[in-house]
Design a protein around this motif. Structure first.
Motif, short mmCIF file in Angstrom:
data_model
loop_
_atom_site.label_atom_id
_atom_site.label_comp_id
_atom_site.label_asym_id
_atom_site.label_seq_id
_atom_site.Cartn_x
_atom_site.Cartn_y
_atom_site.Cartn_z
N GLU A 1 -6.77 6.30 -1.36
CA GLU A 1 -7.31 4.96 -1.10
C GLU A 1 -6.20 4.03 -0.58
OE1 GLU A 1 -10.64 3.58 -1.40
OE2 GLU A 1 -10.87 5.75 -1.16
N GLU A 2 -5.04 4.10 -1.20
CA GLU A 2 -3.92 3.26 -0.75
C GLU A 2 -3.54 3.61 0.70
OE1 GLU A 2 -2.36 0.73 -2.74
OE2 GLU A 2 -4.06 1.16 -4.02
N ALA A 3 -3.54 4.90 1.03
CA ALA A 3 -3.22 5.32 2.40
C ALA A 3 -4.26 4.79 3.38
CB ALA A 3 -3.15 6.85 2.48
N LEU B 1 -7.94 11.49 -10.38
CA LEU B 1 -8.00 10.03 -10.24
C LEU B 1 -6.80 9.50 -9.47
CD1 LEU B 1 -9.10 7.18 -10.89
CD2 LEU B 1 -7.76 7.30 -13.02
N PHE B 2 -5.59 9.93 -9.85
CA PHE B 2 -4.39 9.43 -9.18
C PHE B 2 -4.34 9.89 -7.72
CE2 PHE B 2 -2.51 9.02 -13.58
CZ PHE B 2 -2.54 7.64 -13.58
N THR B 3 -4.81 11.09 -7.44
CA THR B 3 -4.87 11.57 -6.05
C THR B 3 -5.84 10.72 -5.25
OG1 THR B 3 -4.28 13.81 -6.71
CG2 THR B 3 -5.39 13.56 -4.58
N TRP B 4 -6.98 10.42 -5.84
CA TRP B 4 -7.97 9.57 -5.17
C TRP B 4 -7.38 8.18 -4.90
CZ3 TRP B 4 -10.49 5.02 -6.67
CH2 TRP B 4 -11.52 4.62 -5.83
N PHE C 1 3.51 5.68 -5.73
CA PHE C 1 3.37 5.69 -7.19
C PHE C 1 2.25 6.64 -7.62
CE2 PHE C 1 1.04 4.14 -10.89
CZ PHE C 1 2.01 4.27 -11.87
N TYR C 2 1.08 6.50 -7.01
CA TYR C 2 -0.06 7.32 -7.40
C TYR C 2 0.17 8.80 -7.10
CZ TYR C 2 -2.62 3.01 -8.24
OH TYR C 2 -3.02 1.80 -8.73
N ARG C 3 0.84 9.11 -6.00
CA ARG C 3 1.12 10.53 -5.69
C ARG C 3 2.06 11.12 -6.74
NH1 ARG C 3 -2.18 11.73 -2.01
NH2 ARG C 3 -2.32 10.51 -0.11
N GLU C 4 3.10 10.36 -7.10
CA GLU C 4 4.02 10.88 -8.12
C GLU C 4 3.32 11.01 -9.46
OE1 GLU C 4 8.41 10.29 -10.08
OE2 GLU C 4 7.89 9.08 -8.32
N ALA C 5 2.49 10.02 -9.80
CA ALA C 5 1.75 10.09 -11.06
C ALA C 5 0.85 11.33 -11.08
CB ALA C 5 0.93 8.83 -11.28
N SER C 6 0.20 11.61 -9.95
CA SER C 6 -0.70 12.77 -9.91
C SER C 6 0.06 14.08 -10.09
CB SER C 6 -1.50 12.80 -8.60
OG SER C 6 -0.68 13.17 -7.51
N GLU C 7 1.31 14.11 -9.65
CA GLU C 7 2.12 15.31 -9.80
C GLU C 7 2.67 15.47 -11.22
OE1 GLU C 7 5.14 14.95 -6.82
OE2 GLU C 7 3.69 15.07 -5.18
N ARG C 8 2.76 14.35 -11.95
CA ARG C 8 3.40 14.38 -13.27
C ARG C 8 2.43 14.54 -14.44
NH1 ARG C 8 8.07 11.04 -13.45
NH2 ARG C 8 8.08 11.57 -15.67
N VAL C 9 1.14 14.28 -14.23
CA VAL C 9 0.20 14.37 -15.35
C VAL C 9 -0.34 15.79 -15.48
CG1 VAL C 9 -0.47 11.93 -15.27
CG2 VAL C 9 -1.78 13.60 -13.96
N GLU D 1 0.83 -1.21 0.00
CA GLU D 1 0.00 0.00 0.00
C GLU D 1 0.87 1.25 0.00
OE1 GLU D 1 -3.17 -0.12 -0.60
OE2 GLU D 1 -3.38 -2.27 -0.33
N LYS D 2 1.97 1.22 0.75
CA LYS D 2 2.88 2.36 0.77
C LYS D 2 3.49 2.60 -0.62
CE LYS D 2 4.36 2.04 5.59
NZ LYS D 2 5.52 1.92 6.48
N LYS D 3 3.88 1.52 -1.27
CA LYS D 3 4.45 1.63 -2.62
C LYS D 3 3.41 2.17 -3.59
CE LYS D 3 8.60 -0.21 -2.10
NZ LYS D 3 9.84 0.46 -2.40
N GLY D 4 2.19 1.65 -3.50
CA GLY D 4 1.11 2.11 -4.37
C GLY D 4 0.81 3.58 -4.15
N GLU D 5 0.74 3.98 -2.88
CA GLU D 5 0.46 5.38 -2.59
C GLU D 5 1.54 6.28 -3.18
OE1 GLU D 5 -0.09 8.56 1.08
OE2 GLU D 5 0.38 6.48 1.57
#
Length: 122
Positions: free
Chosen positions: A51-53, A44-47, A28-36, A22-26
């Protein structure tokens, strides 16, 4: 049953692995949300990161209920840590974010991560 099979079947190990995934997923999604650049994708990536958190906190609570101990460790050490990191590496392989990743790349990696996680816990 060999030593690693016994470790994987232990509930506290499964929960520990789930927490780290879950930590790894969170992350990844946080970085993706910053990069798109796309606002809907960022949302979506922030959500997904949130969820992972939430899942991580749920697993920490289950771990505490099961073991009677709080999850305090931020790093994994020794043989056990190496073992868990090897498992995590197998599951998250391919979700590293590249400098030129597109929205499509992020979505493919997100789907691969979720599928790999589900396969592990089946």
């Amino acid at each position: 049953m060999d030593r690693f099979s016994q470790l994987i079947s232990a509930p506290e190990v499964a929960l520990d692995l789930a927490i780290w995934l879950e930590k790894k997923g969170e992350a990844f999604y946080r970085e993706a949300s910053e990069r798109v650049n796309d606002a809907a994708a960022r949302e979506l990536f922030t959500w997904l990161a949130n969820e992972e958190a939430t899942h991580c906190e749920t697993y920490k609570s289950l771990y505490a209920s099961f073991t009677g101990e709080e999850v305090e460790q931020e790093d994994l050490f020794g043989e056990y840590g190496h073992f868990i990191n090897l498992l995590i590496g197998e599951i998250v392989a391919g979700i590293e974010i590249g400098a030129t990743d597109t929205l499509g790349d992020f979505l493919e990696k997100a789907l691969a991560f979720e599928k790999n996680t589900l396969r592990y816990f089946q």
